[in-house]
Design a protein around this motif. Sequence first.
Motif, PDB file in Angstrom:
ATOM      1  N   GLU A 273       0.841  -1.190   0.000  1.00 20.66           N
ATOM      2  CA  GLU A 273       0.000   0.000   0.000  1.00 20.66           C
ATOM      3  C   GLU A 273       0.875   1.238   0.000  1.00 20.66           C
ATOM      4  N   VAL A 274       0.380   2.288  -0.666  1.00 21.72           N
ATOM      5  CA  VAL A 274       1.045   3.585  -0.665  1.00 21.72           C
ATOM      6  C   VAL A 274       0.020   4.649  -0.273  1.00 21.72           C
ATOM      7  N   TYR A 275       0.407   5.483   0.673  1.00 20.45           N
ATOM      8  CA  TYR A 275      -0.417   6.618   1.085  1.00 20.45           C
ATOM      9  C   TYR A 275       0.322   7.899   0.742  1.00 20.45           C
ATOM     10  N   GLU A 276      -0.419   8.859   0.202  1.00 24.47           N
ATOM     11  CA  GLU A 276       0.129  10.179  -0.075  1.00 24.47           C
ATOM     12  C   GLU A 276      -0.755  11.206   0.607  1.00 24.47           C
ATOM     13  N   ALA A 277      -0.129  12.055   1.422  1.00 26.79           N
ATOM     14  CA  ALA A 277      -0.858  13.061   2.208  1.00 26.79           C
ATOM     15  C   ALA A 277      -1.983  12.414   3.022  1.00 26.79           C
ATOM     16  N   GLY A 278      -1.699  11.231   3.546  1.00 27.16           N
ATOM     17  CA  GLY A 278      -2.648  10.554   4.413  1.00 27.16           C
ATOM     18  C   GLY A 278      -3.738   9.777   3.713  1.00 27.16           C
ATOM     19  N   LYS A 279      -3.727   9.718   2.395  1.00 29.69           N
ATOM     20  CA  LYS A 279      -4.763   9.028   1.630  1.00 29.69           C
ATOM     21  C   LYS A 279      -4.173   7.854   0.860  1.00 29.69           C
ATOM     22  N   LEU A 280      -4.905   6.742   0.836  1.00 32.39           N
ATOM     23  CA  LEU A 280      -4.479   5.565   0.085  1.00 32.39           C
ATOM     24  C   LEU A 280      -4.568   5.863  -1.406  1.00 32.39           C
ATOM     25  N   THR A 281      -3.438   5.764  -2.098  1.00 30.81           N
ATOM     26  CA  THR A 281      -3.416   6.078  -3.527  1.00 30.81           C
ATOM     27  C   THR A 281      -3.061   4.889  -4.406  1.00 30.81           C
ATOM     28  N   HIS A 282      -2.344   3.893  -3.858  1.00 32.46           N
ATOM     29  CA  HIS A 282      -1.947   2.744  -4.652  1.00 32.46           C
ATOM     30  C   HIS A 282      -1.963   1.490  -3.777  1.00 32.46           C
ATOM     31  N   SER A 283      -2.344   0.362  -4.364  1.00 33.63           N
ATOM     32  CA  SER A 283      -2.291  -0.907  -3.653  1.00 33.63           C
ATOM     33  C   SER A 283      -2.033  -2.036  -4.641  1.00 33.63           C
ATOM     34  N   PHE A 284      -1.468  -3.110  -4.115  1.00 30.83           N
ATOM     35  CA  PHE A 284      -1.151  -4.279  -4.928  1.00 30.83           C
ATOM     36  C   PHE A 284      -1.251  -5.525  -4.069  1.00 30.83           C
ATOM     37  N   GLY A 285      -1.806  -6.593  -4.647  1.00 28.57           N
ATOM     38  CA  GLY A 285      -1.796  -7.881  -3.984  1.00 28.57           C
ATOM     39  C   GLY A 285      -2.765  -7.976  -2.821  1.00 28.57           C
ATOM     40  N   ASP A 286      -2.422  -8.837  -1.885  1.00 28.66           N
ATOM     41  CA  ASP A 286      -3.261  -9.116  -0.720  1.00 28.66           C
ATOM     42  C   ASP A 286      -2.963  -8.098   0.369  1.00 28.66           C
ATOM     43  N   THR A 287      -3.856  -7.147   0.533  1.00 26.62           N
ATOM     44  CA  THR A 287      -3.659  -6.120   1.560  1.00 26.62           C
ATOM     45  C   THR A 287      -4.587  -6.303   2.760  1.00 26.62           C
ATOM     46  N   THR A 288      -5.450  -7.331   2.734  1.00 24.94           N
ATOM     47  CA  THR A 288      -6.409  -7.510   3.826  1.00 24.94           C
ATOM     48  C   THR A 288      -6.237  -8.835   4.572  1.00 24.94           C
ATOM     49  N   GLY A 289      -5.455  -9.771   4.024  1.00 22.08           N
ATOM     50  CA  GLY A 289      -5.238 -11.039   4.713  1.00 22.08           C
ATOM     51  C   GLY A 289      -4.223 -10.922   5.830  1.00 22.08           C
ATOM     52  N   LEU A 290      -4.345 -11.791   6.823  1.00 22.35           N
ATOM     53  CA  LEU A 290      -3.431 -11.772   7.964  1.00 22.35           C
ATOM     54  C   LEU A 290      -2.098 -12.425   7.613  1.00 22.35           C
ATOM     55  N   HIS A 291      -1.023 -11.777   8.021  1.00 19.66           N
ATOM     56  CA  HIS A 291       0.318 -12.317   7.822  1.00 19.66           C
ATOM     57  C   HIS A 291       1.163 -11.976   9.050  1.00 19.66           C
ATOM     58  N   HIS A 292       2.175 -12.791   9.318  1.00 18.59           N
ATOM     59  CA  HIS A 292       3.083 -12.499  10.417  1.00 18.59           C
ATOM     60  C   HIS A 292       3.782 -11.157  10.178  1.00 18.59           C
ATOM     61  N   ILE A 293       3.860 -10.362  11.241  1.00 23.61           N
ATOM     62  CA  ILE A 293       4.611  -9.103  11.152  1.00 23.61           C
ATOM     63  C   ILE A 293       5.880  -9.141  12.003  1.00 23.61           C
ATOM     64  N   TYR A 294       6.097 -10.238  12.717  1.00 21.78           N
ATOM     65  CA  TYR A 294       7.325 -10.442  13.486  1.00 21.78           C
ATOM     66  C   TYR A 294       7.650  -9.210  14.344  1.00 21.78           C
ATOM     67  N   SER A 295       8.838  -8.629  14.191  1.00 23.65           N
ATOM     68  CA  SER A 295       9.258  -7.558  15.112  1.00 23.65           C
ATOM     69  C   SER A 295       8.524  -6.240  14.916  1.00 23.65           C
ATOM     70  N   ALA A 296       7.707  -6.130  13.876  1.00 24.51           N
ATOM     71  CA  ALA A 296       6.834  -4.957  13.784  1.00 24.51           C
ATOM     72  C   ALA A 296       5.862  -4.913  14.962  1.00 24.51           C
ATOM     73  N   THR A 297       5.677  -6.063  15.622  1.00 24.52           N
ATOM     74  CA  THR A 297       4.888  -6.122  16.861  1.00 24.52           C
ATOM     75  C   THR A 297       5.421  -5.137  17.892  1.00 24.52           C
ATOM     76  N   LYS A 298       6.727  -4.959  17.922  1.00 24.72           N
ATOM     77  CA  LYS A 298       7.341  -4.060  18.900  1.00 24.72           C
ATOM     78  C   LYS A 298       6.806  -2.633  18.756  1.00 24.72           C
ATOM     79  N   SER A 299       6.548  -2.193  17.538  1.00 22.48           N
ATOM     80  CA  SER A 299       6.046  -0.836  17.329  1.00 22.48           C
ATOM     81  C   SER A 299       4.608  -0.697  17.830  1.00 22.48           C
ATOM     82  N   VAL A 300       3.814  -1.767  17.725  1.00 21.76           N
ATOM     83  CA  VAL A 300       2.474  -1.747  18.308  1.00 21.76           C
ATOM     84  C   VAL A 300       2.584  -1.617  19.826  1.00 21.76           C
ATOM     85  N   LEU A 301       3.513  -2.360  20.419  1.00 22.05           N
ATOM     86  CA  LEU A 301       3.745  -2.250  21.859  1.00 22.05           C
ATOM     87  C   LEU A 301       4.165  -0.835  22.225  1.00 22.05           C
TER      88      LEU A 301
END
Length: 289
Positions: A21-49
């Motif tokens: 996904e690409v956002y420009e000025a806070g708005k979704l402008t481009h997307s490709f592939g599976d953007t709604t299915g669940l996938h492991h985010i591994y250490s990106a979990t740390k940023s949620v914490l």
Amino acid sequence: MNFEAFVNDIESNKWNVYGVEVYEAGKLTHSFGDTTGLHHIYSATKSVLSVAVGIAYDEGLFNLEKPFIEYLPKDKTSVLSDEQYKTFSKISVKRLLTMSVPGFPFRPEGDNWIDFSLSCKVTDPDKKEFNYNNICAYLVGVCLTEAIGSDMGTFIEDRIFKPLNIQDYEYGRCPEGYFYGASDMKLSVHDLSKIGLLLYNKGTYDGVRIISEEYTKLATSVHKMNREGGYGFFIWKYKDGFRISGKWKQKCYILPEREMIITFLSHIEEELPELQESMEKNMFKDLTN
């Protein structure tokens, strides 16, 4: 920006990128592939914490300058040797957030991760050396759970996921039942983008403030230098912005000055600098350090 060229590189090279996904000025402008299915985010979990830390910090429930050992369950800390307790008393919560504790191995092990973590030898607790590991994030999650007096998983669901309208997710726990803040979470590309948008908008999402602008600035600023440019509160410095990052190419690049957010989830275990190089070449050709 040439989004089509970036997608073409992904497809022609058969890079295992699930969606973009690409956002420009806070708005979704481009997307490709599976953007709604669940996938492991591994250490990106740390940023949620880190966002959860911000909520508690803003409400005066969590003191980042306080020694982390003071937040842990007393039945765990009371059995430590005087030397070990004194050592950990020199390490603040902020030190854990910025990965500046030498001596911790990469991940907790065994049937009791608190005991394992507290058995680790930190030979020089005053030395603020960058040491990326999962134990720091795990301990922050335990400390935060004790500070707020409720389950961290439920807290994240109610205070972060609900206002961001994140409805599908999975997360893991340690053997003792605490939320595992270092990894083991699944989100979609679209929902990881929402975490990026929250930080991009200085703590607000869709007009609702979730964390303060003060904490957002603290979390996304460089507190500890490293070879990748610097580290904030479980958030990496990236060029003229910052990024959320997981180990197998799970990325959310936030570039406020360029008014851009680029998110993609992948499973690519080998080193693949060409993926980021393609993104940079096609999405912002003038990108500089």
